[in-house]
Motif scaffolding. Structure first.
Motif, PDB file in Angstrom:
ATOM      1  N   SER A 131      50.901  15.859 -33.170  1.00 21.39           N
ATOM      2  CA  SER A 131      50.533  14.628 -33.885  1.00 21.39           C
ATOM      3  C   SER A 131      51.119  14.718 -35.284  1.00 21.39           C
ATOM      4  O   SER A 131      51.022  15.763 -35.944  1.00 21.39           O
ATOM      5  N   THR A 132      51.707  13.632 -35.740  1.00 20.43           N
ATOM      6  CA  THR A 132      52.381  13.665 -37.030  1.00 20.43           C
ATOM      7  C   THR A 132      51.373  13.601 -38.177  1.00 20.43           C
ATOM      8  O   THR A 132      50.183  13.330 -38.000  1.00 20.43           O
ATOM      9  N   PHE A 133      51.869  13.841 -39.357  1.00 19.46           N
ATOM     10  CA  PHE A 133      51.080  13.925 -40.588  1.00 19.46           C
ATOM     11  C   PHE A 133      51.082  12.577 -41.312  1.00 19.46           C
ATOM     12  O   PHE A 133      51.809  11.648 -40.946  1.00 19.46           O
ATOM     13  N   ASP A 134      50.283  12.486 -42.342  1.00 15.02           N
ATOM     14  CA  ASP A 134      50.246  11.301 -43.201  1.00 15.02           C
ATOM     15  C   ASP A 134      51.500  11.324 -44.081  1.00 15.02           C
ATOM     16  O   ASP A 134      51.569  12.044 -45.075  1.00 15.02           O
ATOM     17  N   HIS A 135      52.497  10.543 -43.683  1.00 18.49           N
ATOM     18  CA  HIS A 135      53.785  10.570 -44.387  1.00 18.49           C
ATOM     19  C   HIS A 135      53.655  10.141 -45.844  1.00 18.49           C
ATOM     20  O   HIS A 135      54.298  10.724 -46.724  1.00 18.49           O
ATOM     21  N   GLU A 136      52.850   9.121 -46.101  1.00 19.68           N
ATOM     22  CA  GLU A 136      52.706   8.642 -47.476  1.00 19.68           C
ATOM     23  C   GLU A 136      52.115   9.726 -48.363  1.00 19.68           C
ATOM     24  O   GLU A 136      52.528   9.903 -49.514  1.00 19.68           O
ATOM     25  N   TRP A 137      51.142  10.471 -47.829  1.00 16.22           N
ATOM     26  CA  TRP A 137      50.534  11.561 -48.593  1.00 16.22           C
ATOM     27  C   TRP A 137      51.578  12.615 -48.950  1.00 16.22           C
ATOM     28  O   TRP A 137      51.662  13.073 -50.092  1.00 16.22           O
ATOM     29  N   VAL A 138      52.400  12.987 -47.963  1.00 16.99           N
ATOM     30  CA  VAL A 138      53.422  14.017 -48.192  1.00 16.99           C
ATOM     31  C   VAL A 138      54.459  13.541 -49.211  1.00 16.99           C
ATOM     32  O   VAL A 138      54.834  14.279 -50.128  1.00 16.99           O
ATOM     33  N   LEU A 139      54.919  12.304 -49.064  1.00 16.26           N
ATOM     34  CA  LEU A 139      55.940  11.790 -49.978  1.00 16.26           C
ATOM     35  C   LEU A 139      55.398  11.664 -51.402  1.00 16.26           C
ATOM     36  O   LEU A 139      56.127  11.912 -52.371  1.00 16.26           O
ATOM     37  N   THR A 140      54.131  11.295 -51.521  1.00 18.35           N
ATOM     38  CA  THR A 140      53.511  11.217 -52.847  1.00 18.35           C
ATOM     39  C   THR A 140      53.385  12.603 -53.463  1.00 18.35           C
ATOM     40  O   THR A 140      53.722  12.818 -54.636  1.00 18.35           O
ATOM     41  N   LYS A 141      52.908  13.572 -52.671  1.00 17.51           N
ATOM     42  CA  LYS A 141      52.747  14.947 -53.153  1.00 17.51           C
ATOM     43  C   LYS A 141      54.085  15.555 -53.566  1.00 17.51           C
ATOM     44  O   LYS A 141      54.156  16.372 -54.497  1.00 17.51           O
ATOM     45  N   MET A 142      55.149  15.152 -52.870  1.00 14.78           N
ATOM     46  CA  MET A 142      56.472  15.695 -53.172  1.00 14.78           C
ATOM     47  C   MET A 142      56.910  15.339 -54.591  1.00 14.78           C
ATOM     48  O   MET A 142      57.664  16.080 -55.224  1.00 14.78           O
ATOM     49  N   GLN A 143      56.409  14.202 -55.091  1.00 15.35           N
ATOM     50  CA  GLN A 143      56.731  13.782 -56.453  1.00 15.35           C
ATOM     51  C   GLN A 143      55.812  14.435 -57.476  1.00 15.35           C
ATOM     52  O   GLN A 143      56.120  14.444 -58.673  1.00 15.35           O
ATOM     53  N   GLN A 144      54.700  14.992 -57.045  1.00 18.66           N
ATOM     54  CA  GLN A 144      53.672  15.460 -57.969  1.00 18.66           C
ATOM     55  C   GLN A 144      53.578  16.961 -58.096  1.00 18.66           C
ATOM     56  O   GLN A 144      53.004  17.471 -59.064  1.00 18.66           O
ATOM     57  N   THR A 145      54.127  17.695 -57.126  1.00 13.81           N
ATOM     58  CA  THR A 145      53.899  19.137 -57.113  1.00 13.81           C
ATOM     59  C   THR A 145      55.176  19.872 -56.758  1.00 13.81           C
ATOM     60  O   THR A 145      56.174  19.257 -56.364  1.00 13.81           O
ATOM     61  N   SER A 146      55.159  21.186 -56.897  1.00 15.09           N
ATOM     62  CA  SER A 146      56.340  21.975 -56.552  1.00 15.09           C
ATOM     63  C   SER A 146      56.531  21.983 -55.038  1.00 15.09           C
ATOM     64  O   SER A 146      55.586  21.762 -54.266  1.00 15.09           O
ATOM     65  N   LEU A 147      57.757  22.259 -54.621  1.00 16.84           N
ATOM     66  CA  LEU A 147      58.052  22.330 -53.193  1.00 16.84           C
ATOM     67  C   LEU A 147      57.263  23.466 -52.553  1.00 16.84           C
ATOM     68  O   LEU A 147      56.715  23.315 -51.449  1.00 16.84           O
ATOM     69  N   SER A 148      57.163  24.598 -53.233  1.00 20.17           N
ATOM     70  CA  SER A 148      56.420  25.746 -52.700  1.00 20.17           C
ATOM     71  C   SER A 148      54.961  25.391 -52.471  1.00 20.17           C
ATOM     72  O   SER A 148      54.368  25.761 -51.447  1.00 20.17           O
ATOM     73  N   SER A 149      54.378  24.661 -53.416  1.00 22.12           N
ATOM     74  CA  SER A 149      52.984  24.251 -53.287  1.00 22.12           C
ATOM     75  C   SER A 149      52.800  23.285 -52.129  1.00 22.12           C
ATOM     76  O   SER A 149      51.833  23.398 -51.360  1.00 22.12           O
ATOM     77  N   LEU A 150      53.729  22.343 -51.975  1.00 23.06           N
ATOM     78  CA  LEU A 150      53.638  21.375 -50.891  1.00 23.06           C
ATOM     79  C   LEU A 150      53.745  22.069 -49.532  1.00 23.06           C
ATOM     80  O   LEU A 150      53.001  21.746 -48.592  1.00 23.06           O
ATOM     81  N   VAL A 151      54.639  23.035 -49.422  1.00 23.77           N
ATOM     82  CA  VAL A 151      54.818  23.765 -48.170  1.00 23.77           C
ATOM     83  C   VAL A 151      53.580  24.602 -47.843  1.00 23.77           C
ATOM     84  O   VAL A 151      53.212  24.769 -46.673  1.00 23.77           O
TER      85      VAL A 151
END
Length: 360
Positions: A176-196
């Motif tokens: 089942s896929t993830f909340d894309h909007e949440w991920v794209l928003t987080k990508m602008q707000q946090t480091s890549l390492s933190s998002l991963v």
């Protein structure tokens, strides 16, 4: 020299609904691969692929402007995979270096014609895997999935990224896929390492064990299809048919959940019944979206399979490419293979890849 591979995929059930968070699909990895080799270089690097050198770039017009469609061009996935993996490497205090990267694909024929086996997802995963080894990042399967997903989404813009999961994990998966909007928003707000490192809302990747006597057959119609275009078309139509679309989502979720139960209960007749139900649901989606999912060739493929005791449907976005059949191993398949060939359907000699070790 580093050499890694990533398998292709086939969707078994849950197509179209799976692009919505929380709606499951069943996907399997297959034993055809994209292999990436990487070795150190000095002063400059290179990217090479014999399969893709002559691939045409598709384009369309929007507001009378020519617009390139990069979603079918594997080099854009490779570049995005390099970008995200090297950004992650820098955050892990790794020094960037030059390298020569070479891609060899079994997922397309010699002219670059696609079979619909998830080549864009596999090349993204294989590129991340190669750079993981090159920079000694020691990524887990889930971290590999997330980096490859971010790269893939940047290029494709739509889709569930279930093909990424299949290429990362192998075997049969409930996804089942993830909340894309949440991920794209987080990508602008946090480091890549933190998002991963963060849990992604609604993402679910669950390995399944197929019944011992279940056999998967795959037929190719000879007509390639564009997943991106078809998903776009369905989403454009849903605005006018929102009630019907929501009912489709509900019915698909019920169907695939029952099919997952069939895997867990090792119940081939239940799995087959839900394959037939999912085929019916996709045909309903065609009716109200006017998107051609089950083409005449895919209908022939499926109808012939039903005549010989199989449960069949289109795989993935449909519109061409492959169809899949679930049969009991006790049933003979040679008459079906012969009937397919007479109808212009090419049986593909593929098997489920379990990802227990790297292919040699």
């Amino acid at each position: 020299m580093i050499e890694v591979s990533a398998p292709g995929k086939l969707y078994i059930a849950g197509e179209y609904a799976v692009v919505e968070p929380g709606h499951p699909a069943i996907i399997t990895a297959i034993d055809q691969f994209i292999t990436v080799t990487i070795e150190s270089a000095k002063k400059s690097g290179s990217i090479q692929s014999a399969q893709y050198s002559d691939l045409p770039i598709r384009w369309t017009r929007k507001n009378d402007e020519l617009v390139l469609d990069i979603r079918e061009n594997p080099f854009h996935y490779i570049l995005a995979a390099i970008h995200f993996t090297e950004k992650y490497a820098q955050e892990q205090n790794k020094a960037l270096a030059f390298f020569d990267l070479k891609v060899i694909s079994e997922l397309d024929n010699s002219s670059g014609r696609k079979y619909g086996l998830g080549s864009s997802g596999a090349v993204t995963v294989a590129t991340v895997k190669a750079l993981d080894a090159f920079y000694d990042l020691q990524l887990s399967q889930l971290e590999l999935f997330k980096l490859a997903t971010l790269a893939h989404l940047t290029v494709q813009g739509n889709g569930s990224c279930g093909d990424i999961a299949a290429s990362c994990y192998g075997g049969w998966l409930a996804f089942s896929t993830f909340d894309h909007e949440w991920v794209l928003t987080k990508m602008q707000q946090t480091s890549l390492s933190s998002l991963v490192a963060t849990d992604w809302p609604q993402l679910s990747i669950e390995p399944l064990i197929a019944p011992r006597d279940l056999r998967l057959l795959i037929g190719w119609t000879g007509s390639p299809a564009s997943t991106s275009d078809l998903v776009d078309q369905v989403h454009q139509s849903r605005e006018d048919k929102e009630t019907l679309y929501q009912q489709f989502l509900t019915d698909s979720k019920t169907c695939v959940t029952q099919m997952i139960a069939g895997f867990k209960q090792q119940d081939i007749p239940l799995i087959q019944a839900m394959i037939r139900k999912n085929r019916s649901l996709l045909n309903q989606l065609t009716t109200f979206s006017n998107v051609s999912i089950e083409t005449p060739a895919l209908k022939t493929l499926s109808d012939l399979a039903e005549e010989y005791g199989g449960a069949a449907k289109s795989s993935g976005a449909g519109g061409g490419d492959c169809g899949i059949v679930i049969v009991d191993k006790k049933a003979g398949i040679l008459p079906l293979m012969s009937a397919w060939e007479k109808a212009g359907i090419t049986p593909l000699p593929l098997h489920v890849y379990q990802n227990r070790k790297e292919p040699t």
